[in-house]
Design an enzyme around this catalytic site. Sequence first.
Site, PDB file in Angstrom:
ATOM      1  N   ASP A 207      66.528  19.457  36.896  1.00  0.00           N
ATOM      2  CA  ASP A 207      65.505  19.350  37.930  1.00  0.00           C
ATOM      3  C   ASP A 207      64.855  20.716  38.188  1.00  0.00           C
ATOM      4  O   ASP A 207      65.535  21.738  38.212  1.00  0.00           O
ATOM      5  CB  ASP A 207      66.201  18.853  39.210  1.00  0.00           C
ATOM      6  CG  ASP A 207      65.223  18.449  40.295  1.00  0.00           C
ATOM      7  OD1 ASP A 207      64.399  17.558  40.059  1.00  0.00           O
ATOM      8  OD2 ASP A 207      65.284  19.046  41.398  1.00  0.00           O
ATOM      9  N   GLU A 261      78.366  24.729  23.874  1.00  0.00           N
ATOM     10  CA  GLU A 261      79.818  24.713  23.663  1.00  0.00           C
ATOM     11  C   GLU A 261      80.261  23.308  23.250  1.00  0.00           C
ATOM     12  O   GLU A 261      81.368  23.111  22.769  1.00  0.00           O
ATOM     13  CB  GLU A 261      80.554  25.088  24.974  1.00  0.00           C
ATOM     14  CG  GLU A 261      80.379  26.536  25.388  1.00  0.00           C
ATOM     15  CD  GLU A 261      80.889  26.783  26.813  1.00  0.00           C
ATOM     16  OE1 GLU A 261      81.559  25.898  27.399  1.00  0.00           O
ATOM     17  OE2 GLU A 261      80.599  27.872  27.345  1.00  0.00           O
TER      18      GLU A 261
END
Length: 540
Positions: A207, A261
Amino acid sequence: MNDPGIPADPAWWQRGIIYQIYPWSFADASGDGIGDLAGIRSRIDYLSWLGVDAVWMSPIYPSPGVDLGYDISDYRSVDPRFGTLEDLDDLLSTLHARNIRLILDLVPNHTSDRHPWFLESRRGVDDPRHAWYVWRDGDPAGPPPNNWLSYFGGPAWRYLDPPGGWYLHSFDPAQPDLDWHNPAVRAEFADIMRFWLGRGVDGFRVDVLWLLGKDPELRDDPLDADWREGMDPFLRLRRESSEGTPEGHVYVQELRTVLDEFHDRVMIGEVVLPPERAVAYHGAQLDEVHMPHNFALARLDDGTDPLEAWSADGIRTIVEGYEAVLPPGAWPNWLLGDHDFPRIATRLGPERARLAAMLLLTLRGTPTWYYGDELGLPDAHIPAELATAVDPQGVGRPGLDRLPVRSPMPWTTGPNAGFSDVEPWLPLASDDPAMTVERQREDPDSMLTLVRSLIELRRRTPALAVGTYRSMPSSRDVLAYERSHPAGDVEVHLNFEDGRHPFRPGEDLGVLLSTDRSRGGSSDPGSTLAPFEGVILGRV
Ligand code: TEU
Protein backbone atom coordinates in the site's frame (compact mmCIF):
# COMPACT_ATOMS: atom_id res chain seq x y z
CA MET A 1 16.92 -16.49 -30.52
CA ASN A 2 14.62 -15.16 -27.87
CA ASP A 3 13.12 -11.74 -28.50
CA PRO A 4 14.31 -9.37 -25.74
CA GLY A 5 10.67 -8.45 -25.09
CA ILE A 6 9.70 -12.02 -24.31
CA PRO A 7 10.82 -13.40 -20.96
CA ALA A 8 12.73 -16.64 -21.47
CA ASP A 9 11.10 -18.33 -18.52
CA PRO A 10 8.13 -16.21 -17.44
CA ALA A 11 7.21 -16.28 -13.76
CA TRP A 12 3.65 -17.09 -12.64
CA TRP A 13 2.97 -13.41 -11.99
CA GLN A 14 4.07 -12.54 -15.53
CA ARG A 15 2.01 -15.18 -17.30
CA GLY A 16 -0.97 -14.92 -15.02
CA ILE A 17 -4.02 -12.85 -14.25
CA ILE A 18 -4.41 -11.36 -10.79
CA TYR A 19 -7.93 -11.03 -9.36
CA GLN A 20 -8.50 -8.49 -6.60
CA ILE A 21 -10.93 -9.41 -3.85
CA TYR A 22 -12.27 -6.83 -1.45
CA PRO A 23 -12.81 -9.22 1.47
CA TRP A 24 -15.69 -7.25 2.99
CA SER A 25 -17.74 -7.83 -0.12
CA PHE A 26 -16.92 -11.13 -1.81
CA ALA A 27 -18.88 -13.78 0.11
CA ASP A 28 -20.21 -14.01 3.66
CA ALA A 29 -20.07 -17.48 5.19
CA SER A 30 -20.49 -16.46 8.84
CA GLY A 31 -23.85 -14.77 8.34
CA ASP A 32 -23.00 -11.35 9.75
CA GLY A 33 -23.49 -9.45 6.49
CA ILE A 34 -19.73 -8.94 5.96
CA GLY A 35 -17.62 -11.09 3.65
CA ASP A 36 -15.00 -13.38 5.16
CA LEU A 37 -12.22 -15.86 4.43
CA ALA A 38 -14.48 -18.91 4.64
CA GLY A 39 -16.74 -17.15 2.12
CA ILE A 40 -13.83 -16.67 -0.28
CA ARG A 41 -12.85 -20.31 0.24
CA SER A 42 -16.37 -21.38 -0.68
CA ARG A 43 -16.02 -19.57 -4.02
CA ILE A 44 -12.69 -21.00 -5.15
CA ASP A 45 -14.52 -23.09 -7.75
CA TYR A 46 -15.64 -19.84 -9.33
CA LEU A 47 -12.12 -18.37 -9.35
CA SER A 48 -10.81 -21.53 -10.91
CA TRP A 49 -13.63 -21.60 -13.49
CA LEU A 50 -12.94 -17.95 -14.33
CA GLY A 51 -9.31 -18.89 -14.85
CA VAL A 52 -7.41 -16.51 -12.60
CA ASP A 53 -3.88 -17.33 -11.47
CA ALA A 54 -3.66 -15.31 -8.28
CA VAL A 55 -5.86 -13.51 -5.79
CA TRP A 56 -4.88 -10.22 -4.19
CA MET A 57 -6.92 -9.62 -1.05
CA SER A 58 -7.29 -6.15 0.40
CA PRO A 59 -6.28 -6.14 4.10
CA ILE A 60 -7.67 -8.89 6.36
CA TYR A 61 -5.74 -7.97 9.54
CA PRO A 62 -7.32 -6.80 12.82
CA SER A 63 -8.51 -3.25 12.28
CA PRO A 64 -10.88 -0.79 13.89
CA GLY A 65 -12.16 -0.35 10.32
CA VAL A 66 -11.93 3.43 10.09
CA ASP A 67 -10.43 2.98 6.60
CA LEU A 68 -11.99 -0.47 6.18
CA GLY A 69 -8.88 -2.45 6.99
CA TYR A 70 -6.20 0.00 5.85
CA ASP A 71 -5.90 1.02 9.52
CA ILE A 72 -4.23 -2.00 11.09
CA SER A 73 -3.92 -2.75 14.79
CA ASP A 74 -2.08 -6.09 14.50
CA TYR A 75 0.01 -7.09 11.47
CA ARG A 76 0.31 -10.78 12.37
CA SER A 77 -3.26 -11.86 12.72
CA VAL A 78 -6.68 -11.94 11.04
CA ASP A 79 -9.59 -9.70 11.95
CA PRO A 80 -12.39 -11.68 13.65
CA ARG A 81 -14.75 -10.19 11.04
CA PHE A 82 -12.95 -12.25 8.43
CA GLY A 83 -12.08 -15.33 10.50
CA THR A 84 -8.92 -16.66 12.12
CA LEU A 85 -5.33 -17.33 11.18
CA GLU A 86 -6.36 -20.97 10.70
CA ASP A 87 -8.99 -19.83 8.19
CA LEU A 88 -6.27 -17.98 6.32
CA ASP A 89 -4.00 -21.05 6.28
CA ASP A 90 -6.95 -23.09 5.11
CA LEU A 91 -7.79 -20.60 2.33
CA LEU A 92 -4.15 -20.54 1.26
CA SER A 93 -3.77 -24.30 1.05
CA THR A 94 -7.10 -24.68 -0.76
CA LEU A 95 -6.10 -22.01 -3.28
CA HIS A 96 -2.71 -23.65 -3.75
CA ALA A 97 -4.35 -27.01 -4.33
CA ARG A 98 -6.16 -25.36 -7.25
CA ASN A 99 -2.95 -23.72 -8.44
CA ILE A 100 -4.05 -20.20 -7.47
CA ARG A 101 -1.57 -17.95 -5.64
CA LEU A 102 -2.45 -15.60 -2.78
CA ILE A 103 -1.13 -12.03 -2.50
CA LEU A 104 -1.72 -10.10 0.72
CA ASP A 105 -1.98 -6.35 1.11
CA LEU A 106 0.91 -4.98 3.18
CA VAL A 107 0.28 -1.55 4.73
CA PRO A 108 3.61 -0.21 5.97
CA ASN A 109 3.09 3.56 5.75
CA HIS A 110 0.73 3.86 8.69
CA THR A 111 -0.95 1.89 11.46
CA SER A 112 -4.22 2.34 13.28
CA ASP A 113 -4.11 4.88 16.11
CA ARG A 114 -5.23 1.97 18.27
CA HIS A 115 -2.21 -0.14 17.41
CA PRO A 116 -0.26 -0.81 20.65
CA TRP A 117 2.80 0.80 19.00
CA PHE A 118 0.99 4.11 18.65
CA LEU A 119 -0.46 3.93 22.16
CA GLU A 120 3.07 3.32 23.47
CA SER A 121 4.46 6.15 21.34
CA ARG A 122 2.10 8.54 23.09
CA ARG A 123 3.95 7.94 26.37
CA GLY A 124 6.53 10.48 25.23
CA VAL A 125 10.09 10.78 23.96
CA ASP A 126 11.49 8.43 26.57
CA ASP A 127 9.53 5.54 25.18
CA PRO A 128 11.43 3.83 22.33
CA ARG A 129 8.15 3.56 20.43
CA HIS A 130 7.86 7.35 20.29
CA ALA A 131 10.34 7.53 17.42
CA TRP A 132 8.37 4.93 15.44
CA TYR A 133 5.97 7.69 14.40
CA VAL A 134 6.49 11.24 13.13
CA TRP A 135 5.99 13.47 16.16
CA ARG A 136 6.92 17.16 16.32
CA ASP A 137 6.67 19.65 19.15
CA GLY A 138 4.57 22.73 18.61
CA ASP A 139 1.79 24.92 19.74
CA PRO A 140 -1.59 23.15 19.86
CA ALA A 141 -3.15 26.30 18.44
CA GLY A 142 -0.99 25.81 15.34
CA PRO A 143 0.33 26.15 12.81
CA PRO A 144 1.19 22.46 12.23
CA PRO A 145 4.86 21.55 11.64
CA ASN A 146 4.57 21.98 7.85
CA ASN A 147 2.04 22.45 5.05
CA TRP A 148 1.55 18.77 4.10
CA LEU A 149 -1.99 17.73 3.31
CA SER A 150 -3.93 14.56 4.08
CA TYR A 151 -5.28 12.42 1.23
CA PHE A 152 -8.56 12.45 3.11
CA GLY A 153 -8.76 16.27 3.27
CA GLY A 154 -7.27 18.96 5.50
CA PRO A 155 -3.80 19.14 7.06
CA ALA A 156 -1.77 15.95 7.51
CA TRP A 157 -1.09 16.80 11.17
CA ARG A 158 -3.00 16.48 14.39
CA TYR A 159 -2.11 17.66 17.89
CA LEU A 160 -2.46 15.11 20.66
CA ASP A 161 -1.95 15.37 24.41
CA PRO A 162 -0.44 13.26 25.82
CA PRO A 163 2.30 13.38 24.69
CA GLY A 164 1.75 17.05 23.79
CA GLY A 165 2.79 17.18 20.14
CA TRP A 166 1.78 16.96 16.49
CA TYR A 167 1.80 13.66 14.62
CA LEU A 168 1.74 13.08 10.89
CA HIS A 169 -1.17 11.28 9.21
CA SER A 170 -1.10 11.15 5.40
CA PHE A 171 -4.63 9.71 5.53
CA ASP A 172 -7.19 9.76 8.36
CA PRO A 173 -6.10 11.02 11.81
CA ALA A 174 -6.83 7.43 12.90
CA GLN A 175 -3.94 6.32 10.60
CA PRO A 176 -0.71 7.79 12.04
CA ASP A 177 2.30 7.54 9.70
CA LEU A 178 5.23 5.40 10.77
CA ASP A 179 8.70 6.90 10.50
CA TRP A 180 10.42 4.79 7.85
CA HIS A 181 13.77 6.46 8.54
CA ASN A 182 13.75 4.58 11.83
CA PRO A 183 15.64 1.27 11.31
CA ALA A 184 13.55 -0.40 14.03
CA VAL A 185 10.39 0.22 11.98
CA ARG A 186 12.00 -1.27 8.89
CA ALA A 187 13.25 -4.29 10.83
CA GLU A 188 9.73 -4.84 12.15
CA PHE A 189 8.26 -4.86 8.65
CA ALA A 190 10.94 -7.24 7.44
CA ASP A 191 9.83 -9.53 10.22
CA ILE A 192 6.14 -9.13 9.35
CA MET A 193 6.90 -10.06 5.76
CA ARG A 194 8.80 -13.15 6.89
CA PHE A 195 5.87 -14.10 9.11
CA TRP A 196 3.49 -14.26 6.13
CA LEU A 197 5.93 -15.51 3.50
CA GLY A 198 6.91 -18.27 5.92
CA ARG A 199 3.25 -19.32 6.07
CA GLY A 200 3.32 -19.72 2.29
CA VAL A 201 1.77 -16.47 1.12
CA ASP A 202 2.93 -15.76 -2.46
CA GLY A 203 3.65 -12.07 -2.12
CA PHE A 204 2.39 -8.63 -1.33
CA ARG A 205 0.70 -5.65 -2.84
CA VAL A 206 2.34 -2.85 -0.87
CA ASP A 207 0.00 0.00 0.00
CA VAL A 208 1.11 3.57 -0.86
CA LEU A 209 4.64 2.39 -1.57
CA TRP A 210 5.68 5.82 -2.85
CA LEU A 211 4.91 7.45 0.50
CA LEU A 212 7.61 5.55 2.39
CA GLY A 213 10.57 7.67 3.54
CA LYS A 214 9.37 11.25 3.44
CA ASP A 215 11.72 14.24 3.52
CA PRO A 216 13.62 13.78 6.81
CA GLU A 217 13.66 17.57 7.28
CA LEU A 218 9.89 17.75 6.76
CA ARG A 219 10.19 20.68 4.34
CA ASP A 220 7.02 22.20 2.96
CA ASP A 221 5.60 20.84 -0.30
CA PRO A 222 5.82 23.55 -3.00
CA LEU A 223 2.63 25.14 -4.29
CA ASP A 224 1.32 23.91 -7.62
CA ALA A 225 1.23 26.89 -9.97
CA ASP A 226 -1.64 25.34 -11.94
CA TRP A 227 -3.96 25.18 -8.95
CA ARG A 228 -6.92 27.56 -9.02
CA GLU A 229 -9.54 28.51 -6.46
CA GLY A 230 -12.45 26.08 -6.67
CA MET A 231 -10.23 23.05 -7.42
CA ASP A 232 -9.80 20.23 -4.89
CA PRO A 233 -7.67 21.81 -2.09
CA PHE A 234 -5.65 18.59 -1.91
CA LEU A 235 -4.22 19.37 -5.35
CA ARG A 236 -2.85 22.74 -4.17
CA LEU A 237 0.59 21.26 -3.43
CA ARG A 238 3.20 19.42 -5.49
CA ARG A 239 3.98 16.55 -3.20
CA GLU A 240 7.76 16.70 -3.56
CA SER A 241 8.78 16.45 0.09
CA SER A 242 5.93 14.36 1.40
CA GLU A 243 6.28 11.55 -1.17
CA GLY A 244 8.53 9.88 -3.71
CA THR A 245 11.88 10.64 -2.05
CA PRO A 246 15.23 8.94 -2.85
CA GLU A 247 15.30 7.40 0.65
CA GLY A 248 12.02 5.67 -0.13
CA HIS A 249 13.68 3.74 -2.95
CA VAL A 250 16.35 2.45 -0.58
CA TYR A 251 13.68 1.18 1.81
CA VAL A 252 11.83 -0.55 -1.00
CA GLN A 253 15.10 -2.29 -1.97
CA GLU A 254 15.32 -3.53 1.60
CA LEU A 255 11.80 -4.96 1.38
CA ARG A 256 12.71 -6.69 -1.86
CA THR A 257 15.76 -8.26 -0.26
CA VAL A 258 13.52 -9.76 2.40
CA LEU A 259 11.06 -11.01 -0.21
CA ASP A 260 13.90 -12.64 -2.13
CA GLU A 261 14.80 -14.74 0.90
CA PHE A 262 11.82 -16.81 -0.25
CA HIS A 263 11.39 -18.68 -3.53
CA ASP A 264 9.18 -17.44 -6.37
CA ARG A 265 7.27 -14.65 -4.57
CA VAL A 266 6.08 -11.33 -5.93
CA MET A 267 6.07 -7.77 -4.68
CA ILE A 268 3.72 -5.30 -6.33
CA GLY A 269 3.65 -1.66 -5.33
CA GLU A 270 0.73 0.70 -5.24
CA VAL A 271 2.27 3.78 -6.84
CA VAL A 272 -0.39 6.27 -7.90
CA LEU A 273 1.98 8.48 -9.89
CA PRO A 274 2.22 9.20 -13.60
CA PRO A 275 3.86 6.22 -15.37
CA GLU A 276 7.19 7.96 -15.95
CA ARG A 277 7.59 8.36 -12.18
CA ALA A 278 5.88 5.13 -11.14
CA VAL A 279 8.27 2.95 -13.17
CA ALA A 280 11.17 4.22 -11.05
CA TYR A 281 9.89 1.77 -8.42
CA HIS A 282 11.08 -1.13 -10.55
CA GLY A 283 14.45 0.05 -9.22
CA ALA A 284 17.55 1.12 -11.13
CA GLN A 285 18.80 -2.48 -11.02
CA LEU A 286 15.27 -3.94 -11.14
CA ASP A 287 15.83 -4.39 -7.43
CA GLU A 288 12.65 -2.80 -6.05
CA VAL A 289 9.12 -4.08 -6.74
CA HIS A 290 8.46 -6.56 -9.56
CA MET A 291 5.67 -4.26 -10.70
CA PRO A 292 4.57 -0.83 -9.55
CA HIS A 293 0.86 -0.80 -10.38
CA ASN A 294 0.17 1.07 -13.58
CA PHE A 295 -2.80 3.38 -13.01
CA ALA A 296 -2.77 4.95 -16.46
CA LEU A 297 -6.09 3.38 -17.51
CA ALA A 298 -7.65 3.75 -14.06
CA ARG A 299 -6.96 7.48 -14.27
CA LEU A 300 -7.42 7.99 -18.01
CA ASP A 301 -10.72 9.84 -17.54
CA ASP A 302 -9.85 11.46 -14.20
CA GLY A 303 -11.61 14.82 -14.23
CA THR A 304 -12.62 14.51 -17.91
CA ASP A 305 -15.45 12.96 -19.90
CA PRO A 306 -14.70 9.21 -19.96
CA LEU A 307 -16.25 8.76 -23.37
CA GLU A 308 -13.89 11.32 -24.86
CA ALA A 309 -10.83 10.15 -22.96
CA TRP A 310 -11.34 6.53 -24.05
CA SER A 311 -10.64 7.20 -27.72
CA ALA A 312 -8.36 5.04 -29.82
CA ASP A 313 -5.80 7.87 -29.89
CA GLY A 314 -6.04 8.48 -26.15
CA ILE A 315 -5.37 4.85 -25.35
CA ARG A 316 -2.64 4.42 -27.95
CA THR A 317 -0.82 7.37 -26.39
CA ILE A 318 -1.14 5.80 -22.93
CA VAL A 319 0.05 2.37 -24.05
CA GLU A 320 2.96 3.62 -26.14
CA GLY A 321 3.92 6.16 -23.47
CA TYR A 322 4.07 3.49 -20.79
CA GLU A 323 5.98 1.02 -22.98
CA ALA A 324 8.45 3.82 -23.77
CA VAL A 325 9.28 4.64 -20.15
CA LEU A 326 9.39 1.07 -18.86
CA PRO A 327 13.01 0.25 -17.92
CA PRO A 328 14.68 -2.48 -20.00
CA GLY A 329 13.76 -5.89 -18.65
CA ALA A 330 10.91 -4.57 -16.49
CA TRP A 331 7.58 -6.34 -16.80
CA PRO A 332 4.46 -4.20 -17.41
CA ASN A 333 1.06 -4.45 -15.81
CA TRP A 334 -2.36 -2.97 -16.36
CA LEU A 335 -5.55 -2.45 -14.41
CA LEU A 336 -8.83 -0.72 -15.18
CA GLY A 337 -9.43 0.24 -11.57
CA ASP A 338 -9.39 -1.10 -8.04
CA HIS A 339 -11.24 -0.50 -4.76
CA ASP A 340 -10.37 3.21 -4.92
CA PHE A 341 -11.66 4.12 -8.40
CA PRO A 342 -15.13 4.24 -9.96
CA ARG A 343 -16.01 0.97 -11.65
CA ILE A 344 -15.26 0.61 -15.34
CA ALA A 345 -18.91 -0.15 -16.30
CA THR A 346 -20.01 3.09 -14.67
CA ARG A 347 -17.25 5.08 -16.32
CA LEU A 348 -17.76 3.70 -19.81
CA GLY A 349 -21.20 2.08 -19.93
CA PRO A 350 -21.79 -1.64 -20.55
CA GLU A 351 -20.82 -1.71 -24.22
CA ARG A 352 -17.44 -0.02 -23.91
CA ALA A 353 -16.73 -1.92 -20.70
CA ARG A 354 -16.60 -5.04 -22.91
CA LEU A 355 -14.06 -3.30 -25.12
CA ALA A 356 -12.05 -2.25 -22.07
CA ALA A 357 -12.03 -5.88 -20.90
CA MET A 358 -10.65 -6.99 -24.26
CA LEU A 359 -8.04 -4.23 -24.06
CA LEU A 360 -6.91 -5.14 -20.55
CA LEU A 361 -6.71 -8.84 -21.29
CA THR A 362 -4.77 -8.45 -24.54
CA LEU A 363 -2.20 -5.83 -23.56
CA ARG A 364 1.38 -6.78 -22.77
CA GLY A 365 1.75 -7.14 -19.02
CA THR A 366 0.00 -8.70 -16.07
CA PRO A 367 -3.69 -7.75 -15.89
CA THR A 368 -5.20 -7.09 -12.48
CA TRP A 369 -8.95 -7.62 -12.44
CA TYR A 370 -11.24 -6.06 -9.82
CA TYR A 371 -13.93 -8.44 -8.50
CA GLY A 372 -17.36 -7.81 -9.97
CA ASP A 373 -16.09 -6.01 -13.07
CA GLU A 374 -16.46 -9.34 -14.90
CA LEU A 375 -20.23 -8.91 -14.46
CA GLY A 376 -20.15 -5.31 -15.65
CA LEU A 377 -21.16 -4.33 -12.14
CA PRO A 378 -21.89 -0.60 -11.85
CA ASP A 379 -21.12 1.62 -8.87
CA ALA A 380 -23.71 1.15 -6.14
CA HIS A 381 -25.96 3.91 -4.98
CA ILE A 382 -25.55 4.00 -1.22
CA PRO A 383 -28.03 6.06 0.76
CA ALA A 384 -26.34 7.15 4.00
CA GLU A 385 -28.89 5.32 6.15
CA LEU A 386 -28.15 1.98 4.46
CA ALA A 387 -24.40 1.98 4.89
CA THR A 388 -22.96 0.54 8.05
CA ALA A 389 -19.62 2.16 7.31
CA VAL A 390 -18.27 5.42 5.97
CA ASP A 391 -15.32 6.13 3.72
CA PRO A 392 -13.15 8.80 5.35
CA GLN A 393 -12.08 9.96 1.90
CA GLY A 394 -15.72 10.56 0.96
CA VAL A 395 -16.18 12.60 4.11
CA GLY A 396 -13.06 14.74 3.70
CA ARG A 397 -13.16 15.12 -0.09
CA PRO A 398 -16.76 15.17 -1.24
CA GLY A 399 -17.26 13.42 -4.56
CA LEU A 400 -14.52 10.88 -3.87
CA ASP A 401 -16.52 8.40 -1.80
CA ARG A 402 -15.26 4.88 -2.55
CA LEU A 403 -18.04 2.81 -0.97
CA PRO A 404 -19.98 2.61 -4.26
CA VAL A 405 -17.20 0.50 -5.80
CA ARG A 406 -17.06 -1.90 -2.87
CA SER A 407 -20.56 -3.39 -2.95
CA PRO A 408 -21.31 -7.09 -2.35
CA MET A 409 -20.63 -9.58 -5.13
CA PRO A 410 -23.96 -10.70 -6.61
CA TRP A 411 -23.80 -14.48 -6.90
CA THR A 412 -27.39 -15.67 -7.30
CA THR A 413 -30.89 -14.44 -7.98
CA GLY A 414 -31.84 -15.48 -4.42
CA PRO A 415 -32.09 -13.27 -1.32
CA ASN A 416 -29.19 -10.82 -0.87
CA ALA A 417 -27.87 -12.05 -4.21
CA GLY A 418 -26.48 -15.12 -2.46
CA PHE A 419 -23.79 -12.95 -0.88
CA SER A 420 -25.10 -13.43 2.65
CA ASP A 421 -28.01 -14.91 4.59
CA VAL A 422 -28.62 -11.51 6.13
CA GLU A 423 -28.74 -7.91 4.95
CA PRO A 424 -25.27 -7.11 3.56
CA TRP A 425 -23.12 -4.39 5.15
CA LEU A 426 -23.49 -2.31 1.97
CA PRO A 427 -26.40 -2.31 -0.45
CA LEU A 428 -26.11 -4.28 -3.67
CA ALA A 429 -25.15 -2.35 -6.79
CA SER A 430 -28.15 -3.66 -8.72
CA ASP A 431 -31.32 -5.68 -8.20
CA ASP A 432 -31.30 -6.84 -11.83
CA PRO A 433 -31.17 -10.66 -11.85
CA ALA A 434 -29.09 -10.38 -15.02
CA MET A 435 -26.36 -8.82 -12.88
CA THR A 436 -25.50 -12.09 -11.11
CA VAL A 437 -22.96 -14.83 -11.63
CA GLU A 438 -25.79 -17.38 -11.74
CA ARG A 439 -27.45 -15.79 -14.78
CA GLN A 440 -24.33 -14.63 -16.59
CA ARG A 441 -22.64 -18.01 -16.36
CA GLU A 442 -25.39 -19.47 -18.49
CA ASP A 443 -25.58 -16.62 -20.98
CA PRO A 444 -23.20 -16.90 -23.95
CA ASP A 445 -23.55 -13.15 -24.57
CA SER A 446 -22.83 -11.98 -21.03
CA MET A 447 -19.90 -9.89 -19.89
CA LEU A 448 -18.89 -12.78 -17.64
CA THR A 449 -18.75 -15.18 -20.58
CA LEU A 450 -16.70 -12.66 -22.54
CA VAL A 451 -14.23 -12.11 -19.70
CA ARG A 452 -13.86 -15.83 -19.10
CA SER A 453 -13.28 -16.43 -22.82
CA LEU A 454 -10.69 -13.65 -22.91
CA ILE A 455 -8.86 -15.14 -19.95
CA GLU A 456 -9.02 -18.60 -21.46
CA LEU A 457 -7.70 -17.34 -24.81
CA ARG A 458 -4.93 -15.39 -23.12
CA ARG A 459 -3.88 -18.44 -21.12
CA ARG A 460 -3.55 -20.69 -24.15
CA THR A 461 -2.05 -18.10 -26.52
CA PRO A 462 1.62 -17.33 -25.80
CA ALA A 463 1.46 -14.14 -27.92
CA LEU A 464 -1.24 -12.75 -25.63
CA ALA A 465 0.31 -13.95 -22.39
CA VAL A 466 3.93 -12.91 -22.96
CA GLY A 467 4.36 -11.74 -26.57
CA THR A 468 5.74 -8.39 -27.67
CA TYR A 469 3.53 -5.37 -28.39
CA ARG A 470 3.47 -3.25 -31.54
CA SER A 471 0.92 -0.60 -32.53
CA MET A 472 -0.49 -1.13 -36.02
CA PRO A 473 -1.71 1.46 -38.48
CA SER A 474 -5.49 1.68 -38.45
CA SER A 475 -8.33 4.07 -39.10
CA ARG A 476 -8.55 6.94 -36.63
CA ASP A 477 -11.17 5.49 -34.31
CA VAL A 478 -9.71 2.02 -34.16
CA LEU A 479 -6.92 0.95 -31.86
CA ALA A 480 -4.98 -1.87 -33.49
CA TYR A 481 -1.95 -3.72 -32.21
CA GLU A 482 -0.05 -6.86 -32.77
CA ARG A 483 1.20 -9.24 -30.11
CA SER A 484 4.03 -11.39 -31.40
CA HIS A 485 5.49 -14.67 -30.28
CA PRO A 486 7.39 -17.40 -32.12
CA ALA A 487 4.39 -19.65 -31.42
CA GLY A 488 2.16 -17.37 -33.54
CA ASP A 489 1.13 -13.73 -33.78
CA VAL A 490 -2.17 -12.20 -32.79
CA GLU A 491 -3.81 -8.94 -33.82
CA VAL A 492 -6.26 -6.91 -31.76
CA HIS A 493 -8.58 -4.34 -33.33
CA LEU A 494 -10.73 -2.25 -31.00
CA ASN A 495 -13.33 0.15 -32.37
CA PHE A 496 -13.90 2.87 -29.81
CA GLU A 497 -16.52 4.74 -31.81
CA ASP A 498 -20.20 4.42 -32.47
CA GLY A 499 -19.76 3.74 -36.18
CA ARG A 500 -18.72 0.88 -38.41
CA HIS A 501 -15.08 0.78 -39.39
CA PRO A 502 -13.30 -1.08 -42.11
CA PHE A 503 -10.27 -3.06 -41.07
CA ARG A 504 -7.72 -5.04 -42.96
CA PRO A 505 -6.57 -8.13 -41.08
CA GLY A 506 -3.28 -9.71 -41.99
CA GLU A 507 -3.34 -12.69 -44.32
CA ASP A 508 -4.71 -16.02 -43.11
CA LEU A 509 -6.10 -14.49 -39.94
CA GLY A 510 -9.52 -15.27 -38.57
CA VAL A 511 -11.52 -13.99 -35.63
CA LEU A 512 -10.56 -15.84 -32.46
CA LEU A 513 -12.89 -13.77 -30.30
CA SER A 514 -15.17 -10.77 -30.68
CA THR A 515 -16.92 -8.55 -28.15
CA ASP A 516 -19.86 -8.43 -30.53
CA ARG A 517 -22.60 -10.90 -29.75
CA SER A 518 -23.90 -10.83 -33.34
CA ARG A 519 -20.65 -11.95 -34.97
CA GLY A 520 -21.69 -15.32 -33.66
CA GLY A 521 -18.32 -17.02 -33.50
CA SER A 522 -17.79 -16.84 -37.23
CA SER A 523 -14.18 -17.20 -38.16
CA ASP A 524 -14.63 -14.88 -41.11
CA PRO A 525 -13.06 -11.58 -40.13
CA GLY A 526 -15.36 -9.66 -42.48
CA SER A 527 -14.26 -6.24 -43.52
CA THR A 528 -15.91 -4.04 -40.90
CA LEU A 529 -15.96 -3.67 -37.17
CA ALA A 530 -19.39 -3.00 -35.64
CA PRO A 531 -19.77 0.02 -33.32
CA PHE A 532 -17.72 -0.59 -30.16
CA GLU A 533 -16.64 -3.97 -31.42
CA GLY A 534 -13.28 -5.45 -30.54
CA VAL A 535 -11.81 -8.51 -32.23
CA ILE A 536 -8.81 -10.72 -31.63
CA LEU A 537 -7.42 -12.23 -34.81
CA GLY A 538 -5.12 -15.15 -35.17
CA ARG A 539 -4.56 -18.23 -37.22
CA VAL A 540 -7.70 -20.29 -36.94
O1 TEU B 1 -4.68 4.22 -1.48
C1 TEU B 1 -3.91 5.37 -1.54
C2 TEU B 1 -4.40 6.30 -2.55
O2 TEU B 1 -3.65 6.73 -3.36
C3 TEU B 1 -5.84 6.58 -2.56
O3 TEU B 1 -6.10 7.39 -1.47
C4 TEU B 1 -6.25 7.17 -3.86
O4 TEU B 1 -5.52 8.31 -4.17
C5 TEU B 1 -7.68 7.58 -3.82
O5 TEU B 1 -8.42 6.63 -3.14
C6 TEU B 1 -8.26 7.77 -5.22
O6 TEU B 1 -9.62 8.13 -5.06
C7 TEU B 1 -4.36 3.21 -0.60
C8 TEU B 1 -5.50 2.22 -0.53
O7 TEU B 1 -5.67 1.65 -1.79
C9 TEU B 1 -6.71 2.94 -0.04
O8 TEU B 1 -7.84 2.11 -0.05
C10 TEU B 1 -6.42 3.42 1.37
O9 TEU B 1 -7.50 4.18 1.84
C11 TEU B 1 -5.15 4.25 1.43
O10 TEU B 1 -4.07 3.68 0.71
C12 TEU B 1 -4.67 4.36 2.85
O11 TEU B 1 -4.17 3.14 3.29
